[in-house]
Motif scaffolding. Structure first.
Motif, mmCIF file in Angstrom:
data_model
loop_
_atom_site.group_PDB
_atom_site.id
_atom_site.type_symbol
_atom_site.label_atom_id
_atom_site.label_comp_id
_atom_site.label_asym_id
_atom_site.label_seq_id
_atom_site.Cartn_x
_atom_site.Cartn_y
_atom_site.Cartn_z
ATOM 1 N N ALA A 2 0.834 -1.200 0.000
ATOM 2 C CA ALA A 2 0.000 0.000 0.000
ATOM 3 C C ALA A 2 0.867 1.246 0.000
ATOM 4 O O ALA A 2 1.954 1.279 0.569
ATOM 5 N N GLY A 34 -6.646 -1.233 1.824
ATOM 6 C CA GLY A 34 -6.578 -2.561 1.214
ATOM 7 C C GLY A 34 -6.884 -2.424 -0.257
ATOM 8 O O GLY A 34 -7.109 -1.314 -0.758
ATOM 9 N N PRO A 35 -6.910 -3.512 -0.981
ATOM 10 C CA PRO A 35 -7.238 -3.448 -2.404
ATOM 11 C C PRO A 35 -8.566 -2.724 -2.639
ATOM 12 O O PRO A 35 -9.553 -2.979 -1.961
ATOM 13 N N GLY A 36 -8.569 -1.802 -3.597
ATOM 14 C CA GLY A 36 -9.792 -1.105 -3.960
ATOM 15 C C GLY A 36 -10.190 0.025 -3.045
ATOM 16 O O GLY A 36 -11.291 0.565 -3.178
ATOM 17 N N GLY A 81 -4.623 1.755 -1.395
ATOM 18 C CA GLY A 81 -4.461 0.330 -1.601
ATOM 19 C C GLY A 81 -3.497 0.044 -2.736
ATOM 20 O O GLY A 81 -3.191 0.933 -3.548
ATOM 21 N N PRO A 82 -3.030 -1.187 -2.857
ATOM 22 C CA PRO A 82 -1.993 -1.528 -3.844
ATOM 23 C C PRO A 82 -2.442 -1.439 -5.293
ATOM 24 O O PRO A 82 -1.608 -1.420 -6.201
ATOM 25 N N ASP A 83 -3.756 -1.394 -5.545
ATOM 26 C CA ASP A 83 -4.230 -1.376 -6.924
ATOM 27 C C ASP A 83 -4.613 0.019 -7.408
ATOM 28 O O ASP A 83 -5.181 0.172 -8.493
ATOM 29 N N THR A 85 -4.157 3.383 -9.280
ATOM 30 C CA THR A 85 -3.331 3.659 -10.462
ATOM 31 C C THR A 85 -3.201 5.141 -10.793
ATOM 32 O O THR A 85 -2.219 5.548 -11.417
#
Length: 377
Positions: A2, A34-36, A81-83, A85
């Motif tokens: 993250a 978290g993701p998203g 989160g990690p996704d 962009t």
């Protein structure tokens, strides 16, 4: 991994544990990305005029308990989160409270901090990942609900090409966005004539401003409050007013004198289900006219079938707005065509801390046209 800056271990929130008890100021663990999702430091959160009735149970809105109430807000991203962009840490964003299920966006819809919806899929959203909202120092929000704002343009000084707004001024976006969704859905065009009714409430008066910004040639504001109608009429020489009298024929005659009328935008509250303006406005539309329904009327309404058919009328219901409409609306605000400053009759009626929530709710109940109330955690 993250993307985030330092997050404190705990933060302050307003928590609702029962509609029979007042909201409580609590210290709880700070949410993690978290993701998203993004973690956003809340700078200003909007307060609905009927917030008090939501959280004391009078409106009987369904939501999970305990939870952190709230609404749309302005904030600054502090973790991602990690996704993610395109969003970046430090970015100023508008938090849209309309959260949709990514795999079921039409049926799984909640209003963050307000209502869990009426389907099993929408309840799942609010009972799990998106339980807590923006009456907090930090909040976790879906990436797609974090709408980037041009901070330099919106908050920059006029001398450097900015619009000179304060953060709290941007909270007008939350109210103006609602009618924008309906007016955009029926394709209000520059030069057209539109009826806004009732136009004297918070969302109705917002619709008048949005219609003007979209280039309406004439905006007909209908309402019962003569004083409020008078305040609207001085905003722009394109505004005409028609009083809702309870006499359908009188209203229709007054409207037709201002025609031809292209669009009727209705945002009636539940108590206006039997208001005469619904019939008089529809009757006054030109051939090929369009109707936008965004009100809270729950009763079944009959309509003149033959008249609709022979006049080629179109009726469109809109609940809230799409993400694309938010992005388009933000561009409208950033262009300066829809001003949010006091010179244009827009003001912040009150700013309150988390522990002043009761005063905020009471102030929001009596806001006038063009006013907003915010909580600044």
């Amino acid at each position: 991994m993250a993307d985030h800056t330092f997050l404190p271990e705990t933060h302050r929130v307003l928590q609702l544990t029962s509609t029979r008890e007042p909201l409580q100021l609590q210290v709880v663990p700070t949410p993690q990305p978290g993701p998203g999702s993004a973690i956003v430091k809340v700078l200003a959160a909007s307060v609905l005029s009927y917030s008090e009735d939501i959280y004391n149970g009078k409106r009987q809105y369904p939501f999970p308990i305990p939870f952190v109430p709230g609404a749309s807000a302005i904030g600054r991203i502090v973790a991602l989160g990690p996704d993610a962009t395109t969003l970046t840490v430090g970015q100023l964003v508008y938090l849209d409270c309309t959260i949709r299920g990514r795999d079921n966006p039409t049926e799984a819809v909640i209003l963050s901090g307000i209502i869990e919806g009426f389907t099993e899929s929408s309840r799942k959203l609010m009972h799990s990942e998106w339980r807590n909202s923006t009456y907090a120092e930090y909040t976790k929000f879906p990436l797609e609900n974090c709408i980037p704002l041009n901070e330099r343009r919106l908050l920059g000084s006029v001398d450097t090409g900015g619009l000179g707004y304060r953060v709290e001024d941007l909270m007008h976006i939350s109210r103006l966005l609602v009618p924008y969704g309906g007016l955009d859905d029926v394709g209000l065009k520059p030069g057209e004539t539109v009826i806004i009714a009732p136009a004297t409430g918070p969302f109705g008066s917002a619709a008048v401003r949005v219609a003007l910004a979209l280039g309406a040639g004439r905006v007909i504001a209908m309402g019962r409050n003569k004083t409020a109608l008078g305040q609207l009429s001085v905003l722009d020489n394109r505004i005409s007013t028609v009083e809702i009298t309870g006499n359908e024929q009188t209203e229709t005659e007054a409207l037709r004198k201002l025609g031809p009328i292209d669009v009727f935008f209705d945002i009636s509250p539940p108590m206006a289900a039997e208001s005469t303006h619904l019939k008089s406005a529809v009757t006054s539309l030109r051939h090929g006219g369009r109707i936008s329904l965004m009100g809270g009327v729950s009763e079944y309404r009959s309509f003149p079938y033959a008249s609709f058919m022979h006049r080629n009328l179109t009726m469109k219901g809109t609940w809230m707005f799409s993400r694309q409409q938010i992005l388009s609306f933000v561009k409208l605000v950033e262009s300066g065509l829809l001003p949010l400053d006091e010179k244009s009759g827009m003001s912040v009626a009150g700013k309150f801390r988390l522990d002043e929530w009761a005063e905020a709710f009471k102030k929001a109940r009596v806001v006038q046209s063009g006013e907003v109330v915010v909580i600044e955690p």
